[in-house]
Design an enzyme around this catalytic site. Structure first.
Site, PDB file in Angstrom:
ATOM      1  N   CYS A 527     -85.851  18.520  27.084  1.00  0.00           N
ATOM      2  CA  CYS A 527     -86.094  19.238  25.829  1.00  0.00           C
ATOM      3  C   CYS A 527     -85.643  20.693  25.915  1.00  0.00           C
ATOM      4  O   CYS A 527     -84.448  20.966  25.899  1.00  0.00           O
ATOM      5  CB  CYS A 527     -87.552  19.098  25.409  1.00  0.00           C
ATOM      6  N   HIS A 605     -87.922  12.962  24.769  1.00  0.00           N
ATOM      7  CA  HIS A 605     -88.952  12.963  25.811  1.00  0.00           C
ATOM      8  C   HIS A 605     -89.154  11.547  26.354  1.00  0.00           C
ATOM      9  O   HIS A 605     -89.810  10.726  25.706  1.00  0.00           O
ATOM     10  CB  HIS A 605     -90.276  13.484  25.246  1.00  0.00           C
ATOM     11  N   GLU A 607     -91.132  10.819  28.553  1.00  0.00           N
ATOM     12  CA  GLU A 607     -92.562  10.731  28.867  1.00  0.00           C
ATOM     13  C   GLU A 607     -93.433  10.584  27.629  1.00  0.00           C
ATOM     14  O   GLU A 607     -94.664  10.467  27.751  1.00  0.00           O
ATOM     15  CB  GLU A 607     -92.989  11.973  29.665  1.00  0.00           C
TER      16      GLU A 607
END
Length: 627
Positions: A527, A605, A607
């Site tokens: 990011c 992302h 995650e």
């Protein structure tokens, strides 16, 4: 400590006519109310709240009830307005349970008069202007994905006393349905009276639970929700993504608290008297002390925003003063017969804070996301306060039980809820405790994650640890590339404008990325880290016309179609770089990912719960870099 069960009104009479600090709590739809009393104690840190450490307790018994001010979030190093509030503790000496109907019959109905009514810090028009400003200048400038800006109302109850406080509580018990806790807390100086829909954190025998709630369907006054209205609400993309964003944020907390993993249950519906919410249940296990868990969980993203640290900074900027005890935690501490600590806590929202002299304050806020409508958010905030204000000004004599409960078991409604999870990360939806996720190339490798003020760094750590890596998280302020002997470095996500060359944070990030490239050390950038790397490679990074904060997209990731989650306002524009593969959108030219021999980077992302195959994408990337 005395613990007993009563069916008489004696405990209520003792509290009504006594002087001791007391607490009453109804959990959910229970037909009993827990009644506790004891002595007041003021604390200044979470560590000072507990007592009787090491002493065996009684199953279900409460030792201490603590009202924690929002300003206590400064223990995490976050910003907050403060009026020097203390943690208000009541050490419990007596506790019992009283039948709900007998309690209602024992508490007199008092006339409540407000001198000059409730005056809000901001008019609806002013509040709408603040909302628009946050959308334009904060979310629109990359400062975060969502923020909860509260509006505060203040007034004065004439001739305030215990009887009036209990009358307000009685009315709230009758007017509200479906709350996690309906409570009254009085330590001799301050009353907190509320009906909170949301669990903050529970810990019982090492089991940790949180309940992120977001998405709100307002019921029309005097009417139940129709099937069509409920289905339309459940299919509303804004409401869906709003819940996913707070789910992501609380998973960041759970990643720090539950090293052995856990699972996500839901989505579920919470049906209340005037609103319907959607929620998830997060469940995991931890061996950490409950005070450490409580500190890590301060405070819920549903009442602050994300990323958390910057959200607190934004709240301080736009709110005019201290939040008092709003949006923090009302915590019940205890210990079972095996001397294991226990904790149950609710978020004090839809709660009146009343001083002994009758000074009253009420607060409410709405979750602001990229496509929020200010007028609608103002109405949502007003709806949240209506039950509480109605209990104060227009007490009811009848129990409020929603008549639309059959809709919650409607098969189409349940199917729509189940379908929400189809494209979410399997890693989070499946219980990971005891699962072997070790990757040969990753096992035993040292990885440093640079924390750029977004707790997604801890979610990354959690996932990479489960792959077998030895992971440490280091703040950007303290990171030194020259002394870092890790096998791989992750330049983590965070808020801010990557083009602001005057910002010390962006200056150091750029320097770190240059040093990593020069050192030959392998690294992954996510990011904000990806944006900084893109700039260093000569690409233009621009502010997007429409922020993609909390957005899912199908992308081409180096020849594979992947559904991924974005939290960004800025993005790099495609440009060919020798020796670097670029995954980008052919229409917008937005760069989704980069990879070279030394590094990889993602604008999205892996995650996030929004990235369906995030664990696999992350694992394959680390394997390529570390092999």
């Amino acid at each position: 400590m005395k613990s007993s069960s009563h069916s008489s009104s004696a405990p209520i009479e003792d509290i009504l006519h006594g002087t001791d600090p007391f607490v009453m709590i109804r959990r959910g739809a229970e037909e009993e109310v827990q009644v506790l009393s004891g002595t007041q104690r003021l604390c200044h840190s979470l560590a000072d709240m507990q007592r009787n450490v090491g002493a065996p307790g009684l199953d279900g018994a409460v030792e201490t009830v603590c009202a924690i001010p929002f300003s206590q979030v400064r223990e995490r190093g976050f910003e907050a307005h403060s009026e020097n509030e203390s943690i208000r503790c009541i050490d419990i000496a007596r506790q019992t349970r009283v039948n709900l109907q007998e309690l209602l019959a024992s508490v007199p109905s008092e006339d409540i008069t407000l001198k000059n009514g409730i005056q809000f810090d901001k008019t609806p028009e002013e509040y709408a202007e603040v909302i628009q400003q946050v959308l334009d200048e904060e979310i629109g400038q990359g400062e975060g994905a969502n923020f909860v800006i509260a509006n505060t109302g203040r007034g004065q109850i004439v001739e305030m006393n215990r009887a009036k406080a209990l009358s307000i509580y009685r009315s709230l018990l009758q007017a509200e349905h479906g709350s996690y806790m309906t409570f009254i807390f009085f330590d001799g100086q301050k009353y907190l009276i509320g009906a909170s829909p949301e669990r903050h954190l529970s810990v019982q025998q090492g089991k940790v639970m949180m309940n992120p709630i977001s998405g709100t369907l307002r019921k029309k006054l005097g009417q139940n929700v129709t099937r069509e209205e409920l289905l339309a609400f459940l299919c509303d993309d804004k409401e869906i993504l709003e819940l996913f964003m707070v789910l992501d944020e609380e998973l960041k907390m759970m990643s720090q608290m539950c090293e052995r993993g856990g699972t996500v249950i839901g989505p579920l519906l919470k049906n209340m008297s005037r609103l319907i919410h959607t929620e998830y249940l997060l469940r995991g296990h931890s061996d950490l002390p409950v005070i450490d868990l409580l500190r890590t969980s301060m405070y819920a993203p549903t009442v602050t925003g994300s990323p958390m640290k910057n959200a607190c900074r934004i709240l301080k900027k736009y709110e005019l003063g201290s939040r008092g005890y709003y949006a923090s935690a009302l915590a019940l501490l205890g210990r079972d017969a095996d001397v294991r600590e226990s904790l149950d806590s609710a978020i004090p929202i839809r709660t009146a804070e009343i001083d002994a002299d009758g000074t009253i304050s009420v607060r409410a806020g709405a979750t602001l996301v990229r496509d929020s409508d200010p007028e609608s958010e103002v109405k949502e905030t007003q709806a949240k306060l209506s039950a509480l204000m109605g209990s104060i000004l227009h007490p009811t004599q009848e129990m409020a039980v929603p008549l639309d409960t059959d809709l919650l078991s409607d098969e189409e409604v349940l199917q729509v809820l189940r379908e929400r999870n189809i494209d979410l990360s399997r890693y989070f939806l499946e219980d990971q405790e005891g699962v072997n996720n070790t990757l040969e190339a990753v096992q035993g490798k040292a990885i440093t994650v640079i924390d750029n003020e977004d707790d997604f760094c801890h979610t990354l750590k959690h996932m990479m640890t489960s792959m077998g890596a030895i992971v440490r998280v280091v703040s950007l302020d303290t990171y030194d590339c020259a002394s870092d002997d890790a096998d791989l470095v992750v330049v983590g996500p965070g808020p801010g404008d990557p083009n602001n060359k005057q910002n010390p944070k962006m200056q150091k990030l750029s320097r770190v990325v240059r040093e990593l490239r020069a050192s030959g050390k392998k690294f992954l950038a996510v990011c904000l880290g990806h944006q900084i790397l893109s700039r260093e490679l000569g690409m233009e990074v621009v502010r997007q016309e429409t922020p993609t904060q909390g957005v899912r997209k199908q992308i081409d990731l180096f020849g594979e179609q992947q559904l991924v989650g974005f939290y960004n306002t800025f993005s790099a524009r495609h440009q060919e770089v020798p020796g670097v593969e670029v995954a980008y959108d052919r229409e917008s030219q937005c760069v989704h990912a980069l990879r070279g021999d030394q590094f990889a980077s993602f604008q999205f992302h892996p995650e996030s719960v929004l990235t369906k195959n995030g664990f696999q994408i992350l694992g394959e990337t680390l394997t390529r870099l570390l092999s």
